[in-house]
Scaffold this motif. Structure first.
Motif, PDB file in Angstrom:
ATOM      1  N   ILE A 182       0.038 -44.732   1.926  1.00  0.00           N
ATOM      2  CA  ILE A 182      -0.252 -43.989   3.010  1.00  0.00           C
ATOM      3  C   ILE A 182       1.269 -43.804   3.721  1.00  0.00           C
ATOM      4  CG2 ILE A 182      -1.610 -45.949   4.525  1.00  0.00           C
ATOM      5  CD1 ILE A 182      -2.778 -43.939   5.385  1.00  0.00           C
ATOM      6  N   ASP A 183       1.509 -42.273   4.393  1.00  0.00           N
ATOM      7  CA  ASP A 183       2.812 -42.339   5.116  1.00  0.00           C
ATOM      8  C   ASP A 183       2.453 -43.513   6.743  1.00  0.00           C
ATOM      9  OD1 ASP A 183       3.827 -40.900   3.476  1.00  0.00           O
ATOM     10  OD2 ASP A 183       3.382 -39.037   5.147  1.00  0.00           O
ATOM     11  N   GLY A 184       3.693 -43.967   6.801  1.00  0.00           N
ATOM     12  CA  GLY A 184       3.565 -44.662   8.069  1.00  0.00           C
ATOM     13  C   GLY A 184       3.647 -43.354   9.743  1.00  0.00           C
ATOM     14  N   ASP A 185       3.087 -42.264   9.364  1.00  0.00           N
ATOM     15  CA  ASP A 185       3.984 -41.400  10.928  1.00  0.00           C
ATOM     16  C   ASP A 185       2.758 -41.297  11.558  1.00  0.00           C
ATOM     17  OD1 ASP A 185       3.117 -39.757   8.869  1.00  0.00           O
ATOM     18  OD2 ASP A 185       4.531 -38.694   8.763  1.00  0.00           O
ATOM     19  N   LEU A 186       1.537 -42.013  11.026  1.00  0.00           N
ATOM     20  CA  LEU A 186      -0.120 -40.821  11.267  1.00  0.00           C
ATOM     21  C   LEU A 186      -0.417 -39.659  11.201  1.00  0.00           C
ATOM     22  CD1 LEU A 186       0.443 -42.963  15.116  1.00  0.00           C
ATOM     23  CD2 LEU A 186      -1.055 -43.574  12.754  1.00  0.00           C
ATOM     24  N   GLN A 187       0.381 -39.379   9.946  1.00  0.00           N
ATOM     25  CA  GLN A 187       0.080 -38.142   9.918  1.00  0.00           C
ATOM     26  C   GLN A 187      -1.561 -38.034   8.163  1.00  0.00           C
ATOM     27  OE1 GLN A 187       4.361 -35.945   9.149  1.00  0.00           O
ATOM     28  NE2 GLN A 187       2.493 -34.577   9.478  1.00  0.00           N
ATOM     29  N   ASN A 188      -1.051 -39.211   7.317  1.00  0.00           N
ATOM     30  CA  ASN A 188      -2.666 -39.185   7.022  1.00  0.00           C
ATOM     31  C   ASN A 188      -3.514 -40.233   7.815  1.00  0.00           C
ATOM     32  OD1 ASN A 188       0.007 -39.857   4.612  1.00  0.00           O
ATOM     33  ND2 ASN A 188      -1.346 -38.228   4.273  1.00  0.00           N
ATOM     34  N   PRO A 207      -0.950 -33.392  12.973  1.00  0.00           N
ATOM     35  CA  PRO A 207       0.464 -32.951  12.964  1.00  0.00           C
ATOM     36  C   PRO A 207       1.306 -34.583  13.464  1.00  0.00           C
ATOM     37  CG  PRO A 207      -0.773 -32.479  14.896  1.00  0.00           C
ATOM     38  CD  PRO A 207      -1.321 -32.919  13.480  1.00  0.00           C
ATOM     39  N   ARG A 208       2.431 -34.815  13.281  1.00  0.00           N
ATOM     40  CA  ARG A 208       3.441 -35.981  13.926  1.00  0.00           C
ATOM     41  C   ARG A 208       3.654 -36.058  14.869  1.00  0.00           C
ATOM     42  NH1 ARG A 208       7.796 -38.855  12.533  1.00  0.00           N
ATOM     43  NH2 ARG A 208       8.440 -39.338  10.040  1.00  0.00           N
ATOM     44  N   ARG A 209       3.073 -36.926  15.500  1.00  0.00           N
ATOM     45  CA  ARG A 209       3.213 -37.257  16.943  1.00  0.00           C
ATOM     46  C   ARG A 209       4.042 -37.384  17.280  1.00  0.00           C
ATOM     47  NH1 ARG A 209      -2.482 -41.089  17.751  1.00  0.00           N
ATOM     48  NH2 ARG A 209      -1.373 -41.428  19.299  1.00  0.00           N
TER      49      ARG A 209
END
Ligand code: UDP
Ligand code: MG
Length: 314
Positions: free
Chosen positions: A91-97, A196-198
């Motif tokens: 999983i990506d670490g940027d909260l997009q997933n 979206p990227r927060r």
């Protein structure tokens, strides 16, 4: 089922605490045992400090840290190498997933060997991200024969033994389903959420498209010819040699009939075709040598057994 969650992190200090909290709540509520591998890909912010903090108070967190920025594919590879689970989720670490999708994907492993997320409602810019990715998905599906809507989605679940046996290079993580399909795996695609990227910024620009296309060429080449290089180069080499020889035979006949051939451009073409043909056959033979050296030095069989227990026992 023991799930290893692999998270690549490059300067994600703002997203990380939120991600950690939602990963924990998603996994605790589904009841599966799990570990989280946070891979710090040479971040220059507080990412490493944060994951070490989490690990200090939570034995389920396993921090890994790269000496410098090696890229997302390398981070996944490190995660796969160190994962202890029989199911590995990325999983990506940027909260997009959304971590809440992980149990859904993981529960399908067993029935399938790879379950890939599909960001049907993708929240990225159209021109710079979604359009190139739409084209890339079509292209990759067509070239590799493994039809997925969303190769680029990091949210995926794998049977551990499948992914541990694949070597990753370049931007290759997106091609894992395609590469794994050579070994005969079952792949499913499941719709997942996308945000979206927060915080922070994307680490990629349009330049990635070029790398993806170059990697696709590599993948296709390896897929078609990695075990039979002479069959890849040989036919073209033979064809070129034969054409060259035919031209030379013709020019010999012309010469014997008393004409001068020294000024004929065709002569150059004939010689060129013969040399290129020999080169191509030589490349194929060198390739054969490499394949043999590789398989024999690595003790790698040229087949893959379905049941790895049999493989271990023998
Ligand atoms: N990432 C990484 N190393 C890199 C680039 C990115 O570990 O060199 C991580 C990044 O921290 C994120 C994930 O890979 O967790 C996806 O990156 P990003 O969100 O920038 O890609 P995008 O979603 O824009 O395709
Ligand atoms: Mg992202």
């Amino acid at each position: 089922m023991f799930v290893s969650i692999v998270v690549p992190l490059y300067n994600e200090e703002e997203s990380l605490p939120h991600l950690y909290a939602s990963l924990k709540s998603a996994m605790d509520s589904c009841g599966a045992s799990y570990e989280i591998l946070f891979i710090d890909d040479g971040s220059s912010d507080n990412t490493l400090r944060l994951i070490n903090q989490f690990a200090a108070s939570d034995s389920k967190v396993r921090p890994l840290s790269f000496r410098r920025n090696f890229g997302q594919t390398a981070a996944f590879a490190a995660g796969f190498d160190h994962a202890k689970g029989d199911v590995i989720a990325t999983i990506d670490g940027d909260l997009q997933n959304d971590p809440a999708d992980i149990p859904k994907l993981a529960s399908l492993i067993g029935e399938y060997d790879i379950v890939s997320g599909w960001r049907k409602n993708r929240k990225d810019k159209f021109i710079s991200r979604r359009l190139p990715s739409m084209i890339a998905n079509r292209l990759i599906s067509w070239v590799t024969g493994v039809k997925l809507h969303d190769y680029g989605c990091s949210l995926k679940a794998y049977k551990a033994e499948v992914v541990k046996n694949i070597n990753l290079y370049g931007e290759m993580h997106r091609f894992i389903p395609a590469v794994a399909s050579w070994y005969g795996v079952k792949i499913a695609e499941v719709e997942t959420a996308h945000n979206p990227r927060r915080f922070g910024a994307s680490k990629y620009g349009i330049g990635r498209t070029m790398n993806v296309i170059l990697d696709l060429i590599t993948v296709k080449f390896l897929q078609s010819f990695s075990t039979k290089p002479l069959q890849a180069f040989g036919p073209w080499g033979l064809l070129s040699c034969l054409a060259g020889l035919a031209i030379s035979a013709y020019l010999t006949a012309v010469k014997l009939s008393g004409h001068n051939i020294g000024g004929r451009p065709l002569l150059l073409l004939g010689i060129l075709l013969i040399i290129v043909g020999i080169q191509l056959i030589g490349m194929g033979l060198l390739g054969e040598l490499l394949v043999r050296v590789y398989h024999e030095s690595q003790k790698k069989p040229i087949y893959v057994l379905r049941n790895s227990e049999i493989e271990k026992a023998s």
